[in-house]
Scaffold this active site. Structure first.
Site, PDB file in Angstrom:
ATOM      1  N   HIS A   1      -1.423   0.717  -9.847  1.00  0.00           N
ATOM      2  CA  HIS A   1      -2.045  -0.262  -8.932  1.00  0.00           C
ATOM      3  C   HIS A   1      -2.599  -1.464  -9.713  1.00  0.00           C
ATOM      4  CE1 HIS A   1      -3.948  -0.602  -4.707  1.00  0.00           C
ATOM      5  NE2 HIS A   1      -3.864  -1.795  -5.252  1.00  0.00           N
TER       6      HIS A   1
ATOM      7  N   ARG B   1       0.848  -1.189   0.000  1.00  0.00           N
ATOM      8  CA  ARG B   1       0.000   0.000   0.000  1.00  0.00           C
ATOM      9  C   ARG B   1       0.884   1.239   0.000  1.00  0.00           C
ATOM     10  NH1 ARG B   1      -3.650  -2.647  -1.580  1.00  0.00           N
ATOM     11  NH2 ARG B   1      -5.662  -3.047  -0.574  1.00  0.00           N
TER      12      ARG B   1
HETATM   13  P1  NAP Z   1      -2.032 -11.778   4.233  1.00  0.00           P
HETATM   14  O1  NAP Z   1      -2.176 -13.191   3.778  1.00  0.00           O
HETATM   15  O2  NAP Z   1      -2.916 -11.262   5.307  1.00  0.00           O
HETATM   16  O3  NAP Z   1      -0.516 -11.580   4.656  1.00  0.00           O
HETATM   17  C1  NAP Z   1      -0.024 -10.497   5.351  1.00  0.00           C
HETATM   18  C2  NAP Z   1       1.353 -10.902   5.894  1.00  0.00           C
HETATM   19  O4  NAP Z   1       2.003  -9.746   6.384  1.00  0.00           O
HETATM   20  C3  NAP Z   1       1.255 -11.924   7.030  1.00  0.00           C
HETATM   21  O5  NAP Z   1       2.154 -12.975   6.783  1.00  0.00           O
HETATM   22  C4  NAP Z   1       1.632 -11.100   8.252  1.00  0.00           C
HETATM   23  O6  NAP Z   1       2.317 -11.832   9.244  1.00  0.00           O
HETATM   24  C5  NAP Z   1       2.565 -10.067   7.669  1.00  0.00           C
HETATM   25  N1  NAP Z   1       2.598  -8.850   8.490  1.00  0.00           N
HETATM   26  C6  NAP Z   1       1.565  -8.041   8.809  1.00  0.00           C
HETATM   27  N2  NAP Z   1       1.980  -7.014   9.578  1.00  0.00           N
HETATM   28  C7  NAP Z   1       3.301  -7.191   9.745  1.00  0.00           C
HETATM   29  C8  NAP Z   1       4.305  -6.460  10.433  1.00  0.00           C
HETATM   30  N3  NAP Z   1       4.016  -5.354  11.121  1.00  0.00           N
HETATM   31  N4  NAP Z   1       5.552  -6.918  10.384  1.00  0.00           N
HETATM   32  C9  NAP Z   1       5.857  -8.048   9.714  1.00  0.00           C
HETATM   33  N5  NAP Z   1       4.951  -8.793   9.037  1.00  0.00           N
HETATM   34  C10 NAP Z   1       3.696  -8.370   9.053  1.00  0.00           C
HETATM   35  O7  NAP Z   1      -2.221 -10.770   2.996  1.00  0.00           O
HETATM   36  P2  NAP Z   1      -1.991 -11.025   1.434  1.00  0.00           P
HETATM   37  O8  NAP Z   1      -3.184 -11.634   0.830  1.00  0.00           O
HETATM   38  O9  NAP Z   1      -0.676 -11.702   1.250  1.00  0.00           O
HETATM   39  O10 NAP Z   1      -1.918  -9.509   0.930  1.00  0.00           O
HETATM   40  C11 NAP Z   1      -0.938  -8.626   1.436  1.00  0.00           C
HETATM   41  C12 NAP Z   1      -1.229  -7.204   1.023  1.00  0.00           C
HETATM   42  O11 NAP Z   1      -0.978  -7.034  -0.363  1.00  0.00           O
HETATM   43  C13 NAP Z   1      -2.697  -6.760   1.170  1.00  0.00           C
HETATM   44  O12 NAP Z   1      -3.015  -6.395   2.496  1.00  0.00           O
HETATM   45  C14 NAP Z   1      -2.768  -5.574   0.242  1.00  0.00           C
HETATM   46  O13 NAP Z   1      -2.431  -4.393   0.946  1.00  0.00           O
HETATM   47  C15 NAP Z   1      -1.663  -5.864  -0.788  1.00  0.00           C
HETATM   48  N6  NAP Z   1      -2.231  -6.101  -2.122  1.00  0.00           N
HETATM   49  C16 NAP Z   1      -1.860  -5.260  -3.126  1.00  0.00           C
HETATM   50  C17 NAP Z   1      -2.368  -5.444  -4.408  1.00  0.00           C
HETATM   51  C18 NAP Z   1      -1.932  -4.592  -5.555  1.00  0.00           C
HETATM   52  O14 NAP Z   1      -2.485  -4.690  -6.657  1.00  0.00           O
HETATM   53  N7  NAP Z   1      -0.942  -3.753  -5.393  1.00  0.00           N
HETATM   54  C19 NAP Z   1      -3.260  -6.515  -4.648  1.00  0.00           C
HETATM   55  C20 NAP Z   1      -3.598  -7.354  -3.601  1.00  0.00           C
HETATM   56  C21 NAP Z   1      -3.064  -7.148  -2.338  1.00  0.00           C
HETATM   57  P3  NAP Z   1       1.570 -12.797  10.327  1.00  0.00           P
HETATM   58  O15 NAP Z   1       0.823 -13.818   9.549  1.00  0.00           O
HETATM   59  O16 NAP Z   1       2.664 -13.357  11.135  1.00  0.00           O
HETATM   60  O17 NAP Z   1       0.642 -11.928  11.117  1.00  0.00           O
END
Ligand code: NAP
Length: 307
Positions: A270, A222
């Site tokens: 994005h 983000r």
């Molecule tokens: P997810 O499965 O919820 O994974 C988030 C990961 O980040 C988890 O492994 C979590 O660790 C870790 N995390 C969270 N806060 C942290 C911190 N403070 N320090 C270290 N690690 C931390 O989410 P996802 O599906 O992979 O998606 C991730 C993000 O990608 C979304 O939230 C979104 O913002 C972004 N995204 C962007 C696009 C784009 O087009 N640019 C598209 C889709 C998603 P734990 O499991 O240990 O809590």
């Protein structure tokens, strides 16, 4: 079952139609046309202020992976479970996007594009892939997939995450204690963290300074995770060689923003992982169906963590 459907995207009706085909037994209302009647569940994407006012739902289904925008809403019902989209075709797109970034940087493609603008014919030394280390911040559903993909391509891959992770072939670091070690040898840093109060501004001067000189930044979590002025300083000082930014603090990125014209920054609008409507509506229909039958549903948001 009654479903209230809202989407900030222009083709909301088309998405609703896709979902309705998956759930023929349900009655759908499209916001804002829908009146004040009660609904069992909401399916939404970036709802505008007032969407939740006076409404109660048994569950809310978010049409995206990130819930940062949704959790900002002061009228979001406090105890209602929120379920997010999980992968639904986004992981494959993230794999492609980061692989393209890695290969492009490895083979100096950004430099060649700039050379072409000057009609300059100059060959640069190739870098060996096995010495080019890529670090993924956030080993969640999407980050893990990207880490595995890059490893399969032959890159040395490291990952950093809040909790410990074990991924074959990927060197994993966890928490504050592991952050410096993770950064020290990361030549290309890929941020795939969710936006939370903890991760806002995480890509700042203090963190970026720990990368080796000449490192490259890929920001696809983000936009508010990046401190813009710190990135510009790091590029101007030569500490960072370049940045590929897919997410911005303000979207769309204003036309007069410095990022558009910076020679070392590549901007994409994005698109690193776009919502694929068919796959997404299929997944949301399955989640709604399971929820209404009282079965457990994956993708439940932990509001304390913010993702
Ligand atoms: P997810 O499965 O919820 O994974 C988030 C990961 O980040 C988890 O492994 C979590 O660790 C870790 N995390 C969270 N806060 C942290 C911190 N403070 N320090 C270290 N690690 C931390 O989410 P996802 O599906 O992979 O998606 C991730 C993000 O990608 C979304 O939230 C979104 O913002 C972004 N995204 C962007 C696009 C784009 O087009 N640019 C598209 C889709 C998603 P734990 O499991 O240990 O809590």
């Amino acid at each position: 079952m009654k479903v209230l459907f809202q989407s900030a995207d222009a083709d909301a009706q088309a998405s609703l139609d896709l979902l309705a085909r998956q759930l023929p037994q349900a009655h759908f209302d499209l916001w804002p046309q829908a009146g004040g009647e009660a609904h069992d569940v909401a399916v939404c994407w970036k709802p505008p202020p007032g969407f939740f006012r006076g409404r109660r739902f048994r569950a809310i289904f978010n049409m995206g992976a990130g819930v940062d925008a949704l959790l900002q809403d002061p009228e979001l019902p406090a105890a209602t479970p929120i379920f997010r989209l999980e992968d639904a075709g986004m992981a494959e797109q993230m794999e492609e996007y980061v692989a393209w970034a890695a290969l492009g940087y490895l083979r100096n493609m950004d430099v060649y594009v700039r050379q072409q603008e000057r009609a300059e014919w100059k060959q640069l030394d190739p870098r060996p892939r096995e010495n080019f280390s890529i670090g993924i911040m956030g080993l969640g559903l999407l980050g893990q997939r990207v880490a595995r993909y890059l490893h399969a391509m032959g890159f040395p891959v490291r990952g950093w995450n809040r909790s410990e992770r074990g991924i074959d072939g990927v060197t994993c670091y966890a928490g504050e204690a592991g952050l410096s070690k993770f950064l020290t040898d990361t030549q290309m840093l890929v941020c795939m963290l969710p936006l939370t109060p903890e991760t806002q501004g995480v890509l700042n001067a203090a963190l970026l300074a720990q990368l080796p000189r000449g490192a490259y930044l890929v920001s696809i979590g983000r936009g508010l995770q990046l401190v813009e002025a710190d990135l510009l300083d790091m590029l101007d000082s030569g500490h960072l060689a370049g940045a590929l930014l897919d997410v911005m603090p303000q979207e769309p990125l204003p036309a007069d923003h410095a990022f558009w014209r910076h020679p070392l920054i590549t901007v994409t609008p994005h698109i690193s992982a776009q919502t694929l409507m068919e796959a997404s509506m299929r997944q949301i229909a399955e989640k709604i169906d399971a929820f209404m039958r009282g079965e457990s549903v994956s993708g439940l948001i932990d509001r304390n963590k913010g993702y």
